[in-house]
Design a protein around this motif. Structure first.
Motif, mmCIF file in Angstrom:
data_model
loop_
_atom_site.group_PDB
_atom_site.id
_atom_site.type_symbol
_atom_site.label_atom_id
_atom_site.label_comp_id
_atom_site.label_asym_id
_atom_site.label_seq_id
_atom_site.Cartn_x
_atom_site.Cartn_y
_atom_site.Cartn_z
ATOM 1 N N MET A 152 0.825 -1.202 0.000
ATOM 2 C CA MET A 152 0.000 0.000 0.000
ATOM 3 C C MET A 152 0.866 1.261 0.000
ATOM 4 O O MET A 152 0.676 2.163 -0.801
ATOM 5 N N LEU A 153 1.859 1.295 0.891
ATOM 6 C CA LEU A 153 2.723 2.479 0.953
ATOM 7 C C LEU A 153 3.527 2.616 -0.331
ATOM 8 O O LEU A 153 3.787 3.715 -0.796
ATOM 9 N N ARG A 154 3.898 1.474 -0.912
ATOM 10 C CA ARG A 154 4.649 1.548 -2.174
ATOM 11 C C ARG A 154 3.822 2.270 -3.227
ATOM 12 O O ARG A 154 4.330 3.106 -3.969
ATOM 13 N N SER A 155 2.524 1.934 -3.307
ATOM 14 C CA SER A 155 1.721 2.575 -4.333
ATOM 15 C C SER A 155 1.594 4.083 -4.061
ATOM 16 O O SER A 155 1.510 4.877 -4.996
ATOM 17 N N PHE A 156 1.623 4.471 -2.795
ATOM 18 C CA PHE A 156 1.623 5.909 -2.490
ATOM 19 C C PHE A 156 2.937 6.547 -2.942
ATOM 20 O O PHE A 156 2.949 7.615 -3.534
ATOM 21 N N ILE A 157 4.055 5.869 -2.655
ATOM 22 C CA ILE A 157 5.365 6.464 -2.952
ATOM 23 C C ILE A 157 5.609 6.517 -4.462
ATOM 24 O O ILE A 157 6.153 7.480 -4.982
#
Lengths: 299, 357, 288
Positions: C168-173
């Motif tokens: 999830m955080l990867r898709s934000f970054i």
């Protein structure tokens, strides 16, 4: 200009430096991942060839656990119950959530209030939801039975009835889960391109046709993720069974995870529990893979 | 090699089998304002990225201030870059944006007072001092551009890299910023590589232009050189507005060429008679109403009014039509005959491979 | 003005909802709201009644006088307060630790180049589909061999693993403009500075969603604490409450009081961060 070999050396050094940096960032996550996810999956397989381990040291028993698994009627029953439960809970919660999402999308006033109220049960742990449902289902003071008694005069023993127990447990999941999926579908609907709907309206498509020919197909990616996520979660159903029926009546609500838990603690047979767990892992992975393939093909 | 600000030695960059930059050779002198000019996808931005360390060259060497930087981390390269979209830090104020390069290195971190002073100096240079407390969101495109420049200036780097810094601004602002960039470069005197696809920016700002196409250098020279003596058909066609006319022709022996029925005298030697050539005629070099020179007569079939002058299209019965710039504009000239003359030095000759003769 | 407003705010799936559609929608939503809230209101009612009076029919919906006995018993005779504190402590500890661990890993996966990147990405995706309930048996033995059974660490350490948070955080970054990092690096930032000074501040909404998601996952967990914690004093809320039901004679009044109070912490959190709970980000969380 430096020679090719010197360049190669320097490049290698730069690559190593790059990798060290990246792995420094990854290290904590990787350590936990290996220790508490990857290794346990491997350990499952190892333990499936063992017996004992809790009180006495584990012993290798070869394929004994596996042989037993394939002949144990309760294993078949637990898998059947788990799958049937998911087949009831997931479609029900999705259809209800879709209806609620469409309704939310239609109304103009009070949308946020309704959103909040409908989402509220989703916040609660499934265990708490199940516990609260005893106050809905109880034969004497369950609110649903109070209503039924007022209408039909007869209370219904939801959790004591072999045919009703599993659907009732699915009902808890629907009550608790509907809000989550409603918001997810609503977000999906509201992110669809407006122009398409105006074009469809100009072409004379009514609300029904717009829903089936535009909204549903366009939401396919959302459904895909939702189905997979819901499948993975629901195939692990345990909390509500544990607190509401503990597998009964007459094993009607025995699920795979419940059986795993009992193998470990009640029957002191972690090896058998590991074997069942491995079956569950395979089941979930296989169903996820099938869904992925089906989705890809239809697209 | 040591006195170059930037030096490229046989630099190539490829992704798989696709070569983005091929055998790039260039030296940028200290204080030089070098413009890399070319259409999009010609590899010019990739060159900037390789200097800054965003990308690594596949082969060859890049030197900054006499030091090979192929394997140096971007933070240690002593180059500052201004990005096309400014790359301002949205969560930092203008002051914090400009101060950021000063604060990243603990060892060389200046005192609070000095930071303040240097930020103000840099902000002064680009006239953004009044905006220091704002956040990038609250700034106009031009102001953001200035902040990006100030952030590059504040570090006092060896080299400036600018990647199409003006392309997101509107036309009027671009004019002003262009002049200010020239002034800024004069004031700082730092070697600069400026990447653009806009020939006007290149011609007005560059001390040297390197024209690129398909990953290869087409020509390197002062703006006058690339305009007056384009090295090949690509450069000739890319630089100059309106675009140069290209006509297929062949040598008539010695200093004359044959285009359709017309024979033209040239300054360059066209080679043995019958040699196939392409001649290039700039629309701006054609002269109406002059008796001498190479006369081309034909009928005016179109006239586009552009303001001070008009672009007329002339059908002279040759292999293709000819576009000529004419001062003044009269609609009723369409359909009439006209004669244009070209000075022999204004007839550009290109051989079969497109290279200048 | 009002005409324009109604046009731009118009719901899309039904472009011009007719009166009948609107009415149907309101009826559906009202019904759903009643179904959603009734159990909560009902346990509120039962928690302030004596258990015996539950069995009268027709029921006494709103008791004439409030009976506090259930709550007194809950705090006097059970470890309810401890369970609540344990759950909050463990939840917060996991949320903070997992936030930094996942953000670091997500940063590496989104922004750095390294050997084995694809392999790790695929492994994470696959791991999402591994049912954690199937891992309790080996986890029990792993934690036992570390000597951590029946401790807070038994609950904290395995919870730091859920790969969904990283994805999830990867898709934000990934959605952050790359030029910002390039610019920061040229400005002298180390990778750690790029991470802590550029990436983290810019994905704050993602971090909040991640934190909520992690906390909720911990707050709602049941099976693992049931397996790993034996001491009632170290137990978490879910298992603690469920243990109230295991007595031979079930004290329903006590259970309803416990259930009612157990909804409070998460309700407070919800009210504080409502925007994030109800935003699209939250739903985006599960899409990784």
């Amino acid at each position: 200009m430096l020679s090719t070999t010197e360049h190669r050396k320097l490049r290698l050094k730069a690559r190593i430096r790059q990798n060290l940096t990246a792995y420094a960032f990854l290290a904590p996550a990787l350590i936990f991942f290996v220790l508490f996810l990857a290794w346990p999956v491997v350990a499952l397989l190892i333990q499936s060839f063992q017996t004992g381990g809790i009180m006495s040291p584990a012993k290798y028993v070869g394929l004994e656990n596996w042989r037993q698994t394939f002949t144990d009627p309760l294993v078949v029953k637990s898998i059947r119950n788990t799958v049937v439960y998911s087949l009831m809970a997931i479609p029900a919660v999705f259809i209800i959530a879709m209806i609620l999402a469409l309704s939310l999308n239609t109304v103009r006033f009070g949308q946020n209030t309704f959103k909040t109220i409908i989402y509220y049960p989703t916040l609660q742990p499934i265990l708490l939801a199940a516990l609260m449902f005893t106050f809905v289902l109880h034969q004497d003071f369950g609110i649903l039975n109070i209503i039924l008694r007022a209408i039909t005069g007869e209370p219904v023993n939801f959790l004591g009835n072999r045919n009703l127990a599993l659907p009732t447990i699915a009902m808890v999941e629907v009550w608790k889960g509907a809000g989550f999926w409603t918001l997810l579908f609503l977000a999906g609907i509201q992110s669809l391109p407006r122009d398409l709907y105006h074009a469809a309206e100009l072409d004379g498509a009514g609300p029904g046709r717009r829903f089936f020919q535009l909204t549903l197909p366009l939401l396919k990616p959302t459904f895909f993720f939702s189905f997979i996520f819901a499948t993975i979660v629901n195939l692990q159903i345990f909390d509500s069974v544990f607190v509401l029926t503990d597998g009964g009546p007459v094993n009607a609500t025995v699920t795979t995870t419940w059986y795993i838990y009992r193998s470990l603690f009640t029957f002191n047979e972690p090896g058998y529990g590991a074997t069942l767990s491995f079956v569950l892992v395979i089941l979930v992975l296989a169903l996820t893979a099938v869904q992925t393939i089906l989705f890809r093909e239809r697209r | 090699m040591t006195n170059h600000a930037i030096h490229f030695e046989q630099v190539s960059k490829s992704y798989g089998s696709f070569d983005v930059v091929e055998n790039f050779e260039l030296s940028v002198q200290p204080g030089e304002f070098l413009v890399l000019l070319g259409p999009s996808g010609c590899g010019k931005s990739t060159i900037l990225k390789m200097v800054s360390g965003i990308e690594a060259p596949s082969s060859g060497e890049i030197h900054v201030n006499g030091k090979m930087v192929n394997y140096t981390l971007p933070r240690n390269r002593d180059v500052a870059m201004v990005f096309q979209n400014y790359a301002l830090y949205p969560h930092k104020s203008v002051f914090e944006n400009i101060a950021y390069p000063l604060l990243t290195r603990r060892a060389s971190r200046p005192s609070k007072a000095e930071t303040e002073q240097r930020v103000r100096e840099a902000a002064d240079i680009v006239e953004i001092t009044s905006q220091l407390d704002k956040y990038p969101d609250a700034l106009s495109g031009g102001q953001r551009q200035r902040v990006a420049l100030a952030r590059a200036i504040v570090r006092d780097p060896a080299v400036f890299l600018m990647d199409e810094p003006l392309s997101n601004l509107d036309a009027q602002l671009r004019d002003t910023m262009r002049q200010q960039l020239i002034a800024l470069h004069r004031r700082l005197g730092k070697a600069t590589i400026y990447v653009t696809h806009d020939q006007l920016e290149a011609m007005t700002m560059a001390s040297r232009i390197v024209v690129m196409n398909e990953g290869k250098v087409q020509q390197s020279g002062t703006p006058e050189e690339v305009f007056q003596r384009p090295a090949n058909l690509f450069v000739a066609g890319f630089i100059g507005h309106p675009r140069m006319n290209f006509l297929t022709a062949h040598s008539a022996g010695g200093n004359s060429v044959q285009v359709g029925k017309v024979t033209l005298r040239t300054q360059a030697d066209a080679g043995p008679a019958g040699r196939p050539l392409t001649i290039g005629l700039r629309p701006t070099d054609g002269q109406y109403d002059r008796a001498e020179g190479n006369a081309i007569s034909g009928r005016i079939i179109q006239s586009e009014f552009t303001g001070a002058d008009a672009i007329q299209t002339l059908d002279f019965g040759g292999p293709s039509l000819l576009r000529i710039r004419k001062q003044g504009h009269r609609k009723d000239e369409i359909g009439t005959d006209a004669t244009v003359t070209f000075h022999p030095k204004d007839i550009h000759l290109f051989d079969e491979n497109g290279a200048r003769i | 003005m009002s005409l324009r407003r109604s046009f731009t705010n118009r719901p899309i799936a039904s472009l011009q909802p007719t009166g009948a559609m609107m009415l149907t929608a309101y009826v559906v939503l009202c019904f759903a709201s009643i179904v959603s809230l009734t159990p909560f209101l009902y346990i509120l009612s039962t928690s302030i009644k004596e258990t015996n009076s539950l069995f009268t029919y027709p029921p006494d919906w709103i008791p004439a006088s409030i009976y506090w006995g259930n709550f007194q018993k809950l705090f006097g005779e059970t470890n309810f307060a401890r369970w609540t504190l344990n759950t909050l402590f463990i939840g917060i500890a996991i949320t903070l630790l997992k936030l930094i661990i996942d953000a670091m890993a997500a940063f590496a996966l989104a922004k750095l180049e390294f050997f084995g990147k694809n392999l790790i990405s695929v492994a994470l995706l696959l791991a999402v589909a591994v049912p954690v309930a199937a891992l309790v048996v080996p986890l029990f033995f792993i934690i036992r061999s570390m000597g951590l059974l029946n401790s807070y660490w038994a609950l904290i350490l395995p919870a730091l693993t859920n790969p969904l948070g990283i994805l999830m955080l990867r898709s934000f970054i990934v959605s952050l403009p790359a030029d910002l990092d390039h610019s920061a690096r040229l400005d002298g930032a180390s990778e750690w500075q790029v991470f802590s000074q550029m990436t983290l501040p810019l994905i704050r909404p993602g971090l909040v969603v991640h934190a909520i998601f992690t906390f909720m996952l911990q707050y709602t967990s049941f099976l693992w604490p049931l397996v790993a914690i034996q001491s009632d004093k170290k137990q978490v809320l879910t298992v603690g409450i469920s243990s109230l039901k295991s007595n031979f004679v079930v004290d329903w009044g006590l259970i309803s009081a416990a259930s009612l109070l157990a909804t409070i912490p998460i309700t407070l959190l919800f009210l504080a961060l409502q925007k994030y709970f109800l935003s699209q980000n939250m739903s985006g969380a599960i899409k990784g």
